[in-house]
Design an enzyme around this catalytic site. Sequence first.
Site, PDB file in Angstrom:
ATOM      1  N   GLY A  29     -72.981  46.939 -46.867  1.00 50.68           N
ATOM      2  CA  GLY A  29     -72.796  48.150 -46.084  1.00 50.68           C
ATOM      3  C   GLY A  29     -72.309  49.297 -46.943  1.00 50.68           C
ATOM      4  O   GLY A  29     -71.986  49.126 -48.124  1.00 50.68           O
ATOM      5  N   SER A  30     -72.226  50.475 -46.352  1.00 54.07           N
ATOM      6  CA  SER A  30     -71.916  51.676 -47.127  1.00 54.07           C
ATOM      7  C   SER A  30     -70.518  51.649 -47.729  1.00 54.07           C
ATOM      8  O   SER A  30     -70.319  52.099 -48.859  1.00 54.07           O
ATOM      9  CB  SER A  30     -72.090  52.914 -46.249  1.00 54.07           C
ATOM     10  OG  SER A  30     -71.258  52.846 -45.101  1.00 54.07           O
ATOM     11  N   THR A  31     -69.541  51.114 -47.002  1.00 55.47           N
ATOM     12  CA  THR A  31     -68.181  51.062 -47.550  1.00 55.47           C
ATOM     13  C   THR A  31     -68.087  50.017 -48.654  1.00 55.47           C
ATOM     14  O   THR A  31     -67.464  50.259 -49.697  1.00 55.47           O
ATOM     15  CB  THR A  31     -67.160  50.761 -46.442  1.00 55.47           C
ATOM     16  OG1 THR A  31     -67.361  51.668 -45.351  1.00 55.47           O
ATOM     17  CG2 THR A  31     -65.734  50.935 -46.953  1.00 55.47           C
ATOM     18  N   GLY A  84     -66.721  45.513 -45.421  1.00 54.20           N
ATOM     19  CA  GLY A  84     -66.497  46.504 -44.386  1.00 54.20           C
ATOM     20  C   GLY A  84     -66.516  45.869 -43.006  1.00 54.20           C
ATOM     21  O   GLY A  84     -66.612  44.649 -42.855  1.00 54.20           O
ATOM     22  N   ALA A  85     -66.419  46.704 -41.973  1.00 54.54           N
ATOM     23  CA  ALA A  85     -66.485  46.235 -40.593  1.00 54.54           C
ATOM     24  C   ALA A  85     -66.972  47.373 -39.712  1.00 54.54           C
ATOM     25  O   ALA A  85     -66.780  48.544 -40.026  1.00 54.54           O
ATOM     26  CB  ALA A  85     -65.124  45.739 -40.115  1.00 54.54           C
ATOM     27  N   ASP A  86     -67.601  46.998 -38.609  1.00 52.34           N
ATOM     28  CA  ASP A  86     -68.039  47.996 -37.634  1.00 52.34           C
ATOM     29  C   ASP A  86     -66.939  48.313 -36.634  1.00 52.34           C
ATOM     30  O   ASP A  86     -66.859  49.431 -36.130  1.00 52.34           O
ATOM     31  CB  ASP A  86     -69.288  47.494 -36.917  1.00 52.34           C
ATOM     32  CG  ASP A  86     -70.433  47.279 -37.894  1.00 52.34           C
ATOM     33  OD1 ASP A  86     -70.833  48.252 -38.556  1.00 52.34           O
ATOM     34  OD2 ASP A  86     -70.907  46.138 -38.016  1.00 52.34           O
ATOM     35  N   LYS A  96     -68.834  42.691 -36.962  1.00 54.72           N
ATOM     36  CA  LYS A  96     -69.589  42.977 -38.169  1.00 54.72           C
ATOM     37  C   LYS A  96     -71.068  42.673 -37.905  1.00 54.72           C
ATOM     38  O   LYS A  96     -71.396  42.016 -36.935  1.00 54.72           O
ATOM     39  CB  LYS A  96     -69.090  42.137 -39.352  1.00 54.72           C
ATOM     40  CG  LYS A  96     -67.726  42.585 -39.860  1.00 54.72           C
ATOM     41  CD  LYS A  96     -67.203  41.712 -41.003  1.00 54.72           C
ATOM     42  CE  LYS A  96     -68.164  41.559 -42.142  1.00 54.72           C
ATOM     43  NZ  LYS A  96     -68.615  42.857 -42.708  1.00 54.72           N
ATOM     44  N   GLY A  98     -73.585  45.283 -38.422  1.00 59.62           N
ATOM     45  CA  GLY A  98     -74.385  46.479 -38.259  1.00 59.62           C
ATOM     46  C   GLY A  98     -75.429  46.635 -39.353  1.00 59.62           C
ATOM     47  O   GLY A  98     -76.487  47.217 -39.134  1.00 59.62           O
ATOM     48  N   GLU A 105     -72.354  37.162 -44.558  1.00 56.41           N
ATOM     49  CA  GLU A 105     -71.000  37.707 -44.623  1.00 56.41           C
ATOM     50  C   GLU A 105     -69.982  36.699 -44.103  1.00 56.41           C
ATOM     51  O   GLU A 105     -68.912  36.527 -44.683  1.00 56.41           O
ATOM     52  CB  GLU A 105     -70.922  39.002 -43.812  1.00 56.41           C
ATOM     53  CG  GLU A 105     -71.620  40.180 -44.478  1.00 56.41           C
ATOM     54  CD  GLU A 105     -71.674  41.412 -43.608  1.00 56.41           C
ATOM     55  OE1 GLU A 105     -71.812  42.520 -44.167  1.00 56.41           O
ATOM     56  OE2 GLU A 105     -71.592  41.287 -42.367  1.00 56.41           O
TER      57      GLU A 105
END
Length: 235
Positions: A29-31, A84-86, A96, A98, A105
């Site tokens: 993810g982006s983070t 990361g997390a949503d 998580k 997304g 994960e």
Amino acid sequence: MDARTLKIKAAAEALTYVRDGMRLGIGTGSTAEEFVRLLAVRVASGLNVIGVPTSERTAALCLELGVKLTTLEETPALDLTIDGADEVDPQLALIKGGGGALLREKIVAAASTEMIVIADESKLVETLGAFPLPIEVNRFGLAATKLAIEQAAIRLGLAGPITMRMTGTEAFVTDGGHLILDASFGRIPDTRALSDALHAIPGVVEHGLFLGLARVAILAGADGIRTLTTSKTER
């Protein structure tokens, strides 16, 4: 302060937990990608770590930036996963998936002694469920699996559309070759009961409720870094 700046700040704080010689789970993810970029700078300066990526996308970025990788077959026990997390609640239960990598994960997080979540503060919620819950499912028996999920939700007092995740006009396919149903349940008062109910459905491969896995959540906001901690509980 823009969203990317907050992600970088959270990733930089997480990097302070990384020690020389660690076996790392590296999220998707982006983070998580901001964490990989910062980690690569430390690696180039001599930090010795080895990582297990949670997706092909993360693996490609790590290889591009010079972060050495391994697999869970070669390195089945990890020291730390950073991902990361949503959504994150105050007890560090997570939604998580997304990005579509929830199965890998969760496998990587479960193989780690500790898990640290990094996000901007908008991901902190009182009760999980505003973000649609990703449910990874087998292609075979898809309609029956979706019906079973709907019936399980009704028994738990949950309602809302369950939709196939798409990429353009085609169904989204995970790295493991599965499909994802996104369940817009709204508030999920009893995450453990929903987790157990979904795991009891044969066509469900995994779901995006991460319970009892995260020990630390690093949340970046305009006022700085907020760190939430909890003891790991039974999964």
